[in-house]
Design a protein around this motif. Sequence first.
Motif, PDB file in Angstrom:
ATOM      1  N   ARG A 182      -1.722 -11.518   8.850  1.00  0.00           N
ATOM      2  CA  ARG A 182      -1.266 -10.656   7.755  1.00  0.00           C
ATOM      3  C   ARG A 182      -2.404 -10.424   6.756  1.00  0.00           C
ATOM      4  O   ARG A 182      -2.573  -9.337   6.215  1.00  0.00           O
ATOM      5  CB  ARG A 182      -0.068 -11.308   7.069  1.00  0.00           C
ATOM      6  N   GLU A 183      -3.204 -11.471   6.564  1.00  0.00           N
ATOM      7  CA  GLU A 183      -4.329 -11.356   5.636  1.00  0.00           C
ATOM      8  C   GLU A 183      -5.391 -10.407   6.194  1.00  0.00           C
ATOM      9  O   GLU A 183      -5.914  -9.548   5.481  1.00  0.00           O
ATOM     10  CB  GLU A 183      -4.930 -12.738   5.411  1.00  0.00           C
ATOM     11  N   ALA A 186      -4.052  -6.989   5.725  1.00  0.00           N
ATOM     12  CA  ALA A 186      -4.018  -6.550   4.329  1.00  0.00           C
ATOM     13  C   ALA A 186      -5.415  -6.219   3.817  1.00  0.00           C
ATOM     14  O   ALA A 186      -5.625  -5.226   3.122  1.00  0.00           O
ATOM     15  CB  ALA A 186      -3.383  -7.639   3.467  1.00  0.00           C
ATOM     16  N   GLN A 187      -6.399  -7.058   4.182  1.00  0.00           N
ATOM     17  CA  GLN A 187      -7.751  -6.845   3.658  1.00  0.00           C
ATOM     18  C   GLN A 187      -8.428  -5.638   4.291  1.00  0.00           C
ATOM     19  O   GLN A 187      -9.209  -4.950   3.638  1.00  0.00           O
ATOM     20  CB  GLN A 187      -8.603  -8.095   3.904  1.00  0.00           C
ATOM     21  N   PRO A 190      -5.678  -1.499   4.086  1.00  0.00           N
ATOM     22  CA  PRO A 190      -4.890  -1.541   2.856  1.00  0.00           C
ATOM     23  C   PRO A 190      -3.648  -0.657   2.942  1.00  0.00           C
ATOM     24  O   PRO A 190      -2.635  -0.926   2.279  1.00  0.00           O
ATOM     25  CB  PRO A 190      -5.863  -1.007   1.803  1.00  0.00           C
ATOM     26  N   VAL A 193      -0.477  -2.839   4.532  1.00  0.00           N
ATOM     27  CA  VAL A 193      -0.139  -4.180   4.030  1.00  0.00           C
ATOM     28  C   VAL A 193       1.348  -4.466   4.277  1.00  0.00           C
ATOM     29  O   VAL A 193       2.193  -3.610   4.086  1.00  0.00           O
ATOM     30  CB  VAL A 193      -0.430  -4.272   2.517  1.00  0.00           C
TER      31      VAL A 193
END
Lengths: 366, 226
Positions: A182-183, A186-187, A190, A193
């Motif tokens: 998930r990270e 997300a990073q 964008p 997310v």
Amino acid sequence: MKLALRELVRKPGRFVTATVILTLIAVLLMFLGGLLDGLLRLSTGAIRAQSADAIVYSESSQSSFLRSRIEADDRAAIEAADGVDEVGGLGVVLLGARVPGNGPRDLANVAVWGYELPPTGVPEPPAPGEAYADELLQADGVEVGQELLIGPARTPITVVGWVTDTAYNGSGGLWADLDTWREALAQNRPDAVLADDVVQALVISGPGDPAEVVAAADAANEGTYALTVDDAISAIPGVDEQSGTFNQILGVTVVIALVVIALFFALLTVERTALYGVLKAIGARSRTIFGGLVVQAAAVTLIASAIAGVLVVVLDLLIPPGSIPLYVSVGRIVLSVVLLLIAAVIGSAFSLRRVLRVDPASALGN
Amino acid sequence: MTQPALQMSDVRKVYSMADNEVVALDHATLTVGADEIIALVGPSGSGKTTLCSIAGGILSATEGSIAVGGEEITDYGDKELTTFRQNKVGFVFQSVNLVPFLNARENLLVVDELGRREGKPARDRADRLLDELGLADRAKNLPSQLSGGQKQRVAIGRALMNEPELVLFDEPTSALDTELGQQVMELIRSEMKSRGTAAIVVTHDERITSYCDRTVHITDGVLNAD
Ligand SMILES: Nc1ncnc2c1ncn2[C@@H]1O[C@H](COP(=O)(O)OP(=O)(O)OP(=O)(O)O)[C@@H](O)[C@H]1O
Ligand SMILES: [Mg+2]
């Protein structure tokens, strides 16, 4: 039959042309088949590896993980369903990874997976920030213990072990826990997310067969649908099209083998009319003579297949890993040989009428 | 009393072609005793090969009846004729016709392999025949490594492999010189007589007839005994 095999051994020159052509055809068949298998492996490994019965997607996802969203209440509803025992979240993001020691533009294509229920051959999820890497990534210079920097945001993920045959969409898998995935998502994406309790898909298992599990999950929740793992594989974009195209080419190749065998043995039969006449005159049945012909066709095919098998295996060893997605397997070689043998029998059957029509009286030739 | 080896009665054979018909045999009646050797003499085109082929179940007659060793083959179909050829008759063809990629011994054994499949007894018989025919030391030679007379002897051995009741020799000596021809005829006679097997020997050559018990002449498809 003894007679047919003796001819093969004593007059090999007569069969060289057919054997060479059939060898080339067999190489083509095995090579293309191996290529198809390799491509399919690269695009489907991660799904094939799922040991669950079915995969659940959100309604509008068109079976694409990247478009699929499973909210917490969807998950709760499916977990509560009769006929569903186990539920695990699943998500993926496709990114380029910087490998230590490689040039700055030399990115490895990776599919970062977040999982809860381990696929076949993959251990339980590792600690946050760690991942098991698909062996495919060895061709990119990845090693255990390395820290890969994932995507434009350079999210660090440390490789802690190897797994096999879990590629997806041509990219080697990095198997991490849901939070690490998930990270990374997300990073680096964008726009995509996801909240902490949202996943892209669910893998589910139940006591019944996969179709029953699918039905149970579909009945339990609106807004999602389930596919058996097999259906999920063919839902991967391009998989069915690839298989279809390749199988057509393979089919045409088998037909060419059939035509070659048919022509070659028809020619041989014409050449042998006098011999067959004599054999019939001394009591040979057409059936026996035709049987010998089929045995010769099968023997030539087997010899050609054996040579081709060796050639393809050698070719596989010579091709540097990661360059061509050739995957040579015993199953593919056996399948090719069986198809060629069928072609040999059907092909030689075209000479049956000619054998039947040979008149024993032709032995009387003055 | 034993059955005659061959009984042909009123056999006619007509070859029909696009625009004309050839009567190759005309009301041929012939009886060959159980161990009799008959010389069939006649000019080229007189119907000798045709008669042998009909007697041996290779061709069907247009009219008339044929019995070999008491077996009536007149109305046999292809399958029955194949079985009949496997068991009852031996052929030595006008052109030698050995299987080129088989050695002498295998050329004999092919009869068993394609026919009765006896195995060991057939192998023993082949070795005995090769021995009798003076080919024991040529057993492993391919036809291309044999002389004309040796090939002819292999063909004789092949004709005897199935222990036939009747052997049909279509000009067995035509490709051989006089002396060799006589040797081969002597061999044929002794092989036939020692087995009590009947034979028809087709020839142009009157000298050959002295090796036979009886001579039958044929002209334009019509038989007349001496
Ligand atoms: N298959 C056939 N079709 C048409 N006519 C044929 C055929 N075979 C033979 N004949 C004719 O039948 C007649 C007899 O032929 P056959 O072969 O029996 O003669 P033959 O006595 O054996 O001659 P030769 O001594 O030359 O071998 C000949 O006129 C021949 O042309
Ligand atoms: Mg003739």
